[in-house]
Design a protein around this motif. Structure first.
Motif, PDB file in Angstrom:
ATOM      1  N   CYS B 124       0.869  -1.176   0.000  1.00 42.39           N
ATOM      2  CA  CYS B 124       0.000   0.000   0.000  1.00 42.39           C
ATOM      3  C   CYS B 124       0.901   1.220   0.000  1.00 42.39           C
ATOM      4  N   LEU B 125       0.318   2.352  -0.301  1.00 43.41           N
ATOM      5  CA  LEU B 125       1.074   3.594  -0.309  1.00 43.41           C
ATOM      6  C   LEU B 125       0.601   4.443   0.855  1.00 43.41           C
ATOM      7  N   ALA B 126       1.493   4.697   1.797  1.00 45.90           N
ATOM      8  CA  ALA B 126       1.081   5.447   2.981  1.00 45.90           C
ATOM      9  C   ALA B 126       1.703   6.843   2.973  1.00 45.90           C
ATOM     10  N   TYR B 127       1.021   7.780   2.320  1.00 49.74           N
ATOM     11  CA  TYR B 127       1.466   9.188   2.272  1.00 49.74           C
ATOM     12  C   TYR B 127       0.576  10.062   3.153  1.00 49.74           C
ATOM     13  N   SER B 128      -0.763   9.901   2.951  1.00 48.91           N
ATOM     14  CA  SER B 128      -1.703  10.833   3.595  1.00 48.91           C
ATOM     15  C   SER B 128      -1.749  10.664   5.108  1.00 48.91           C
ATOM     16  N   GLU B 129      -2.066  11.761   5.767  1.00 44.97           N
ATOM     17  CA  GLU B 129      -2.300  11.738   7.215  1.00 44.97           C
ATOM     18  C   GLU B 129      -3.590  12.503   7.484  1.00 44.97           C
ATOM     19  N   HIS B 132      -2.927  16.065   7.025  1.00 42.31           N
ATOM     20  CA  HIS B 132      -2.324  16.529   5.767  1.00 42.31           C
ATOM     21  C   HIS B 132      -2.594  15.548   4.639  1.00 42.31           C
ATOM     22  N   GLY B 133      -3.253  16.002   3.595  1.00 42.70           N
ATOM     23  CA  GLY B 133      -3.465  15.163   2.421  1.00 42.70           C
ATOM     24  C   GLY B 133      -2.537  15.592   1.306  1.00 42.70           C
ATOM     25  N   SER B 134      -2.892  16.690   0.650  1.00 42.34           N
ATOM     26  CA  SER B 134      -2.113  17.159  -0.497  1.00 42.34           C
ATOM     27  C   SER B 134      -0.747  17.708  -0.084  1.00 42.34           C
ATOM     28  N   ASP B 135      -0.658  18.246   1.104  1.00 41.28           N
ATOM     29  CA  ASP B 135       0.572  18.915   1.522  1.00 41.28           C
ATOM     30  C   ASP B 135       1.558  17.891   2.100  1.00 41.28           C
ATOM     31  N   TRP B 157      -3.219   7.757   7.273  1.00 41.99           N
ATOM     32  CA  TRP B 157      -4.668   7.555   7.158  1.00 41.99           C
ATOM     33  C   TRP B 157      -5.253   8.543   6.175  1.00 41.99           C
ATOM     34  N   PRO B 158      -6.221   8.264   5.356  1.00 40.13           N
ATOM     35  CA  PRO B 158      -6.804   6.962   5.058  1.00 40.13           C
ATOM     36  C   PRO B 158      -6.002   6.282   3.948  1.00 40.13           C
ATOM     37  N   ILE B 159      -5.689   5.022   4.145  1.00 42.60           N
ATOM     38  CA  ILE B 159      -4.809   4.319   3.215  1.00 42.60           C
ATOM     39  C   ILE B 159      -5.496   3.071   2.677  1.00 42.60           C
ATOM     40  N   ASN B 160      -5.542   2.995   1.368  1.00 38.98           N
ATOM     41  CA  ASN B 160      -6.131   1.835   0.730  1.00 38.98           C
ATOM     42  C   ASN B 160      -5.209   0.633   0.876  1.00 38.98           C
ATOM     43  N   ARG B 161      -5.730  -0.427   1.414  1.00 38.53           N
ATOM     44  CA  ARG B 161      -4.995  -1.678   1.607  1.00 38.53           C
ATOM     45  C   ARG B 161      -3.916  -1.604   2.678  1.00 38.53           C
ATOM     46  N   ASP B 213     -10.134  -2.450   1.430  1.00 38.25           N
ATOM     47  CA  ASP B 213      -9.549  -2.346   2.764  1.00 38.25           C
ATOM     48  C   ASP B 213      -9.087  -0.904   2.970  1.00 38.25           C
ATOM     49  N   MET B 214     -10.066  -0.031   3.218  1.00 41.85           N
ATOM     50  CA  MET B 214      -9.697   1.353   3.551  1.00 41.85           C
ATOM     51  C   MET B 214      -9.425   1.376   5.041  1.00 41.85           C
ATOM     52  N   SER B 215      -8.208   1.675   5.399  1.00 38.41           N
ATOM     53  CA  SER B 215      -7.874   1.697   6.824  1.00 38.41           C
ATOM     54  C   SER B 215      -6.688   2.631   7.019  1.00 38.41           C
ATOM     55  N   ALA B 367     -16.296   8.032  -8.344  1.00 40.12           N
ATOM     56  CA  ALA B 367     -16.123   9.387  -7.820  1.00 40.12           C
ATOM     57  C   ALA B 367     -14.789   9.603  -7.100  1.00 40.12           C
ATOM     58  N   ILE B 368     -14.102   8.548  -6.720  1.00 36.21           N
ATOM     59  CA  ILE B 368     -12.866   8.737  -5.956  1.00 36.21           C
ATOM     60  C   ILE B 368     -11.641   8.967  -6.870  1.00 36.21           C
ATOM     61  N   ILE B 369     -11.764   8.596  -8.144  1.00 30.44           N
ATOM     62  CA  ILE B 369     -10.568   8.592  -8.996  1.00 30.44           C
ATOM     63  C   ILE B 369      -9.959   9.988  -9.160  1.00 30.44           C
ATOM     64  N   THR B 376      -7.739  16.775  -8.625  1.00 29.05           N
ATOM     65  CA  THR B 376      -7.836  17.627  -9.804  1.00 29.05           C
ATOM     66  C   THR B 376      -7.145  18.977  -9.587  1.00 29.05           C
ATOM     67  N   VAL B 377      -7.423  19.611  -8.455  1.00 27.29           N
ATOM     68  CA  VAL B 377      -6.810  20.936  -8.232  1.00 27.29           C
ATOM     69  C   VAL B 377      -5.300  20.843  -8.076  1.00 27.29           C
ATOM     70  N   VAL B 378      -4.838  19.790  -7.427  1.00 31.12           N
ATOM     71  CA  VAL B 378      -3.390  19.641  -7.239  1.00 31.12           C
ATOM     72  C   VAL B 378      -2.703  19.489  -8.603  1.00 31.12           C
ATOM     73  N   LEU B 380      -3.889  20.563 -11.532  1.00 29.49           N
ATOM     74  CA  LEU B 380      -3.964  21.826 -12.276  1.00 29.49           C
ATOM     75  C   LEU B 380      -2.947  22.822 -11.734  1.00 29.49           C
ATOM     76  N   HIS B 381      -2.787  22.818 -10.420  1.00 28.03           N
ATOM     77  CA  HIS B 381      -1.821  23.726  -9.811  1.00 28.03           C
ATOM     78  C   HIS B 381      -0.402  23.425 -10.330  1.00 28.03           C
ATOM     79  N   ALA B 382      -0.083  22.134 -10.368  1.00 28.60           N
ATOM     80  CA  ALA B 382       1.251  21.753 -10.855  1.00 28.60           C
ATOM     81  C   ALA B 382       1.425  22.158 -12.328  1.00 28.60           C
TER      82      ALA B 382
HETATM   83  C1  LIG Z   1     -11.012   5.981  -1.026  1.00 31.37           C
HETATM   84  C2  LIG Z   1      -9.740   6.683  -0.718  1.00 31.37           C
HETATM   85  C3  LIG Z   1      -8.539   6.045  -0.936  1.00 31.37           C
HETATM   86  C4  LIG Z   1      -7.342   6.668  -0.601  1.00 31.37           C
HETATM   87  N1  LIG Z   1      -6.175   5.982  -0.744  1.00 31.37           N
HETATM   88  C5  LIG Z   1      -5.022   6.527  -0.318  1.00 31.37           C
HETATM   89  C6  LIG Z   1      -3.821   5.770  -0.314  1.00 31.37           C
HETATM   90  O1  LIG Z   1      -3.814   4.622  -0.716  1.00 31.37           O
HETATM   91  N2  LIG Z   1      -2.694   6.361   0.121  1.00 31.37           N
HETATM   92  C7  LIG Z   1      -2.666   7.651   0.572  1.00 31.37           C
HETATM   93  O2  LIG Z   1      -1.611   8.131   0.950  1.00 31.37           O
HETATM   94  N3  LIG Z   1      -3.799   8.384   0.609  1.00 31.37           N
HETATM   95  C8  LIG Z   1      -4.974   7.853   0.192  1.00 31.37           C
HETATM   96  N4  LIG Z   1      -6.134   8.591   0.247  1.00 31.37           N
HETATM   97  C9  LIG Z   1      -6.080   9.974   0.707  1.00 31.37           C
HETATM   98  C10 LIG Z   1      -6.153  10.944  -0.451  1.00 31.37           C
HETATM   99  O3  LIG Z   1      -4.999  10.835  -1.241  1.00 31.37           O
HETATM  100  C11 LIG Z   1      -6.303  12.365   0.104  1.00 31.37           C
HETATM  101  O4  LIG Z   1      -7.616  12.454   0.560  1.00 31.37           O
HETATM  102  C12 LIG Z   1      -6.023  13.425  -0.937  1.00 31.37           C
HETATM  103  O5  LIG Z   1      -4.645  13.500  -1.134  1.00 31.37           O
HETATM  104  C13 LIG Z   1      -6.553  14.795  -0.584  1.00 31.37           C
HETATM  105  O6  LIG Z   1      -6.192  15.156   0.704  1.00 31.37           O
HETATM  106  P1  LIG Z   1      -7.247  15.776   1.725  1.00 31.37           P
HETATM  107  O7  LIG Z   1      -8.545  15.061   1.540  1.00 31.37           O
HETATM  108  O8  LIG Z   1      -6.622  15.775   3.062  1.00 31.37           O
HETATM  109  O9  LIG Z   1      -7.450  17.233   1.201  1.00 31.37           O
HETATM  110  P2  LIG Z   1      -6.508  18.480   1.523  1.00 31.37           P
HETATM  111  O10 LIG Z   1      -5.140  18.219   1.072  1.00 31.37           O
HETATM  112  O11 LIG Z   1      -6.719  18.865   2.955  1.00 31.37           O
HETATM  113  O12 LIG Z   1      -7.150  19.572   0.578  1.00 31.37           O
HETATM  114  C14 LIG Z   1      -8.409  20.195   0.882  1.00 31.37           C
HETATM  115  C15 LIG Z   1      -8.827  21.077  -0.259  1.00 31.37           C
HETATM  116  O13 LIG Z   1      -7.927  22.185  -0.396  1.00 31.37           O
HETATM  117  C16 LIG Z   1      -7.822  22.561  -1.755  1.00 31.37           C
HETATM  118  N5  LIG Z   1      -6.428  22.402  -2.224  1.00 31.37           N
HETATM  119  C17 LIG Z   1      -5.478  21.541  -1.780  1.00 31.37           C
HETATM  120  N6  LIG Z   1      -4.325  21.684  -2.479  1.00 31.37           N
HETATM  121  C18 LIG Z   1      -4.549  22.643  -3.395  1.00 31.37           C
HETATM  122  C19 LIG Z   1      -3.758  23.247  -4.412  1.00 31.37           C
HETATM  123  N7  LIG Z   1      -2.488  22.883  -4.637  1.00 31.37           N
HETATM  124  N8  LIG Z   1      -4.314  24.216  -5.177  1.00 31.37           N
HETATM  125  C20 LIG Z   1      -5.605  24.603  -4.953  1.00 31.37           C
HETATM  126  N9  LIG Z   1      -6.390  24.059  -4.020  1.00 31.37           N
HETATM  127  C21 LIG Z   1      -5.888  23.109  -3.234  1.00 31.37           C
HETATM  128  C22 LIG Z   1      -8.736  21.633  -2.520  1.00 31.37           C
HETATM  129  O14 LIG Z   1     -10.005  22.165  -2.685  1.00 31.37           O
HETATM  130  C23 LIG Z   1      -8.757  20.408  -1.635  1.00 31.37           C
HETATM  131  O15 LIG Z   1      -9.771  19.531  -1.894  1.00 31.37           O
HETATM  132  C24 LIG Z   1      -7.346   7.983  -0.092  1.00 31.37           C
HETATM  133  C25 LIG Z   1      -8.570   8.642   0.106  1.00 31.37           C
HETATM  134  C26 LIG Z   1      -9.755   7.994  -0.168  1.00 31.37           C
HETATM  135  C27 LIG Z   1     -11.025   8.714   0.075  1.00 31.37           C
END
Ligand SMILES: Cc1cc2nc3c(=O)[nH]c(=O)nc-3n(C[C@H](O)[C@H](O)[C@H](O)COP(=O)(O)OP(=O)(O)OC[C@H]3O[C@@H](n4cnc5c(N)ncnc54)[C@H](O)[C@@H]3O)c2cc1C
Lengths: 150, 602
Positions: B124-129, B132-135, B157-161, B213-215, B367-369, B376-378, B380-382
């Motif tokens: 599995c890929l464990a990046y998100s917390e 912090h998701g995108s950051d 968290w949340p990490i697929n598999r 296995d979302m966990s 819807a999750i893809i 999408t925003v991340v 486009l930003h890049a």
């Molecule tokens: C079903 C499912 C499976 C997943 N699987 C994995 C996995 O296997 N491994 C893993 O590491 N993670 C996983 N994730 C986590 C997922 O990658 C994060 O939810 C995602 O990266 C977004 O982070 P966030 O929801 O914390 O949103 P945040 O990063 O908190 O962003 C919130 C909002 O801020 C805005 N925003 C953020 N960045 C920018 C930007 N650069 N420019 C403009 N606006 C911005 C957007 O509107 C964004 O939606 C999974 C999530 C789900 C629901």
């Protein structure tokens, strides 16, 4: 702001050469030219007063995020006319260190001397940078009217 | 078998899985719906795929696997995804092995290949917390250096598999001072660490892919040996971002599989249901919606196949080629699914009925893809950060650049051209302004003019293609001119208008990809493809997002597309520019035969 080449003139007061008036800059070495290029660039693009930029502080302190730092390398490449590692500013995270590295590892003399002789102005010869300077406050503003006119 | 060899694996897998509308097939709609209702992990289906040796296609040939081309890869993931995104997304966490193929030592690669091949292992890929998701740079999970390795602390968290996988690829902080070099990647093999050092977090309830296995995973002073670090200390962000280049492109295959099922099931409904004395398909609005969905798939195909092939042809452009795919395809397919749901009417909302209720599962799962692997925003930003470089580069093209462009375009788009191996070490964080697809548009326009003397091409269609391609070029020129003369800002405070500009860039890119695809494959992909009417309609539709309709498309073109859609459905072929043969339902005789055999066995 600090423009000294750390190894050669640690104590000389170059602060009067600050970038308040870019045309006043007198380049003493390639490293200094690169340093002032970076200072100018950052001050403009991050809306900072050039005086407040310390070349020995990590770039992130000025709000330059990791991905921006990669893009900035692209501009540096354009200016210096050579291909640089895309993570240059990650590995040499201060203006002083990156300038030092560039001088040591790359042949930057041509670009630097040509710019230096015509003063640093703005690191780049195309109209892009000039418009950039004058339209800083609006950034990319006004864009929508211009492109979606159709 | 399809004449293009790279589609054989997908066809063979499709055949062995069987027609999903037949309950006895592997991953039939009936069985995946039942699993989804119970939110149950698709263990048997995953094991079936291992037994089929699909995991071999995740391991490069140099390490004893079968992974030769990402075009082939995308095709088989699409075949899986048209049945069930839960299983497909679950199985495809094997994508993340790409990080090790990119940056691992010889030993790490050998070990991983063995783990996947011999132990049927997955990661599995464990990046998100949570915080912090995108950051990514803000990650809190710590890896503190100790003799011989590191101590991991914190939660992903949340990490697929996260729970049901033997390896977690963890992004952790190795330098407290922060910044781009503060993170490192660890390929944590759970079988080689003290079980007391980690715990799996409970299953998370999700809207779609319910059985997955979302966990999450939590580390408490967990010792990981130095050999589990991937690349240098501090290379975590760099590798993490480059890994996304691969997976963002591959995500399009999930979307395309969803699109096929959504369209097929709604088409079936519209052909079967009678209203006002005719079928729903005969009512103009639904008919147009169905045809538009098919056309959208064709455009997404061109974008995706070009993106997948670019890893082999122009790996140094991965930072932009992956954005074009990850932005355009999921967003287009989401809209397509939404439009189709209108035709299904009330049934789109029912968890049973038409084709076992598979459509509503597609709506939820799909819807999750656009969110994971960089939203999408991340993306486009890049792209925004690289747009100006691309405009500058385009302005500076010269004879030598054109020569390189010409040859790369041909290899990237000509589906008969063999692909060189993918050199993952050449992935770059920015493309130095290069984007072959849009920068080579003039080359394909030239080809279009040359075709004027070719009697195999309909003159009227060709003229329209020239007009439309020239319009794409005009839009691009205007946009580039603007970019070249505008100021530029770094950072995350880019204006919403800029996001619109980046979207437009992606749309122009999609148009260019379609034109190239047609130019280089006119004689390879069948009569419908060759005629080019579909291309004219697609270009017109793409341009319409920022130009008013020009009335350039005769209605007969659209009718011909409708007929092709019906033909592919009748022949049970994929809705695609490469319409491969789908699994056939067994004939009634075969069915009785199978039933009596079963009775005999019992
Ligand atoms: C079903 C499912 C499976 C997943 N699987 C994995 C996995 O296997 N491994 C893993 O590491 N993670 C996983 N994730 C986590 C997922 O990658 C994060 O939810 C995602 O990266 C977004 O982070 P966030 O929801 O914390 O949103 P945040 O990063 O908190 O962003 C919130 C909002 O801020 C805005 N925003 C953020 N960045 C920018 C930007 N650069 N420019 C403009 N606006 C911005 C957007 O509107 C964004 O939606 C999974 C999530 C789900 C629901």
């Amino acid at each position: 702001m600090q423009l000294q080449n750390s190894s050669s003139k640690p104590s000389e007061d170059l602060s009067k050469n600050n970038l308040q008036d870019e045309n006043m800059i007198v380049e003493n070495s390639p490293a200094e030219a690169i340093q002032s290029w970076l200072v100018t660039k950052l001050s403009k693009q991050l809306s900072l007063n050039a005086k407040t930029i310390d070349v020995r502080e990590p770039l992130t302190r000025y709000g330059l995020d990791s991905i921006d730092a990669v893009t900035l390398v692209g501009d540096l490449e354009d200016w210096l006319g050579c291909e640089l590692p895309s993570t240059l500013l990650w590995d040499y995270p201060t203006i002083e260190k990156s300038a030092e590295y560039l001088v040591k590892e790359f042949d930057v003399s041509a670009a630097v001397s040509s710019v230096a002789s015509s003063n640093v102005k703005d690191a780049s010869d195309d109209k892009t940078e000039k418009v950039e300077a004058s339209s800083k406050s609006s950034g990319w503003g006004g864009l929508w009217n211009r492109i979606s006119g159709s | 078998m399809h004449q293009l060899k790279q589609y054989w694996v997908a066809e063979a897998l499709e055949k062995d899985l069987g027609d999903p509308t037949q309950p006895e097939s592997v991953m039939s709609f009936k069985s995946v719906m039942e699993l989804d209702e119970r939110e149950e992990f698709p263990e048997k289906d995953v094991e079936w795929l291992y037994n089929w040796n699909l995991h071999h296609y995740h391991i490069p040939v140099e390490y004893g696997g079968e992974l030769k081309s990402y075009e082939e890869f995308v095709a088989f993931v699409r075949v899986l995804s048209r049945r069930d995104l839960t299983t497909s997304i679950t199985f495809s966490t094997l994508f993340w092995s790409g990080l090790v193929w990119m940056a691992g030592t010889h030993e790490q690669k050998q070990k991983l290949a063995k783990f996947i091949k011999d132990k049927h292992g997955a990661m599995c890929l464990a990046y998100s917390e949570r915080a912090h998701g995108s950051d990514l740079v803000a990650s809190d999970v710590q890896a503190t250096k100790v003799p011989g390795g590191y101590l991991l602390n914190g939660e992903k968290w949340p990490i697929n598999r996260a729970t049901i996988s033997g390896i977690s690829v963890v992004l952790a902080k190795t330098d407290d001072s922060g910044g781009a070099r503060s993170l490192s990647l660890f390929v944590v093999d759970k079988s080689e660490i003290d079980p007391a050092g980690y715990s799996n977090l409970p299953k998370i309830k999700t809207l779609g892919i319910r059985g997955s296995d979302m966990s999450g995973i939590r580390f408490d002073n967990c010792f990981v040996p130095e050999e589990m670090r991937l690349g240098q200390e501090g290379a975590g962000l760099e590798l993490g971002l480059k890994g996304f280049h691969l997976t963002r492109t591959l995500c399009a295959a999930f979307s395309l599989g969803s699109a096929d099922t959504a369209l097929r099931t709604v088409l079936k409904f519209s052909l079967g249901r009678k209203l006002y004395g005719k079928t729903v398909f005969d009512i103009p609005h639904p008919r147009t919606t169905l045809v538009d969905a098919f056309l959208d798939i064709l455009v997404c195909d061109c974008v995706t196949i070009a993106g997948a092939r670019s890893f082999h042809v122009a790996p140094e452009q991965s930072s932009v080629s992956s954005i074009f795919v990850k932005y355009f395809v999921p967003v287009t397919v989401e809209k397509l699914v939404q439009n189709l749901s209108v035709i299904l009417g009330a049934r789109f909302y029912l968890r049973e009925g038409h084709d076992e209720g598979i459509f509503q599962k597609v709506v939820r799962d799909n819807a999750i893809i656009s969110v994971f692997d960089g939203s999408t925003v991340v993306n486009l930003h890049a792209l925004i950060l690289q747009l100006r470089q691309m405009a500058k580069y385009r302005a500076k093209r010269n004879a030598a650049t054109y020569e390189g462009l010409r040859s790369r375009l041909e290899t990237r788009f000509s589906l008969e051209a063999p692909l060189p191996p993918c050199e993952r070490a050449k992935f770059e964080l920015f493309s130095r302004g290069c984007d072959d697809v849009l920068q080579g548009l003039e080359i394909s326009l030239e080809h279009l003019y040359d075709l004027k003397t070719d009697s195999s091409v309909d003159a009227e269609v060709l003229q329209k293609l020239i007009t439309l391609t020239s319009a794409v070029l005009e839009e691009l020129d205007a946009q580039d001119e603007f970019l070249a003369s505008s100021g530029f800002e770094f950072g995350h405070d880019q204006s919403p208008e800029l996001f619109e500009l980046a979207k437009k860039y992606c749309t122009l890119h999609a148009a260019a990809a379609c034109v190239h695809m047609w130019i280089y494959n006119r004689k390879v992909l069948g009569d419908f493809f060759a005629k080019g009417e579909w291309l004219a309609i697609c270009l017109n539709r793409l341009l319409m997002t920022f130009r008013p309709s020009s009335g350039i498309i005769p209605s007969i073109y659209i009718e011909n597309v409708a007929q092709e859609l019906l033909k592919l459905d009748r022949e049970n072929k994929m809705f695609s520019i490469v319409p491969l043969q789908l699994a056939q339902a067994p004939s009634p005789e075969e069915k009785t035969h199978a039933a009596s055999e079963l009775q005999l066995q019992a």
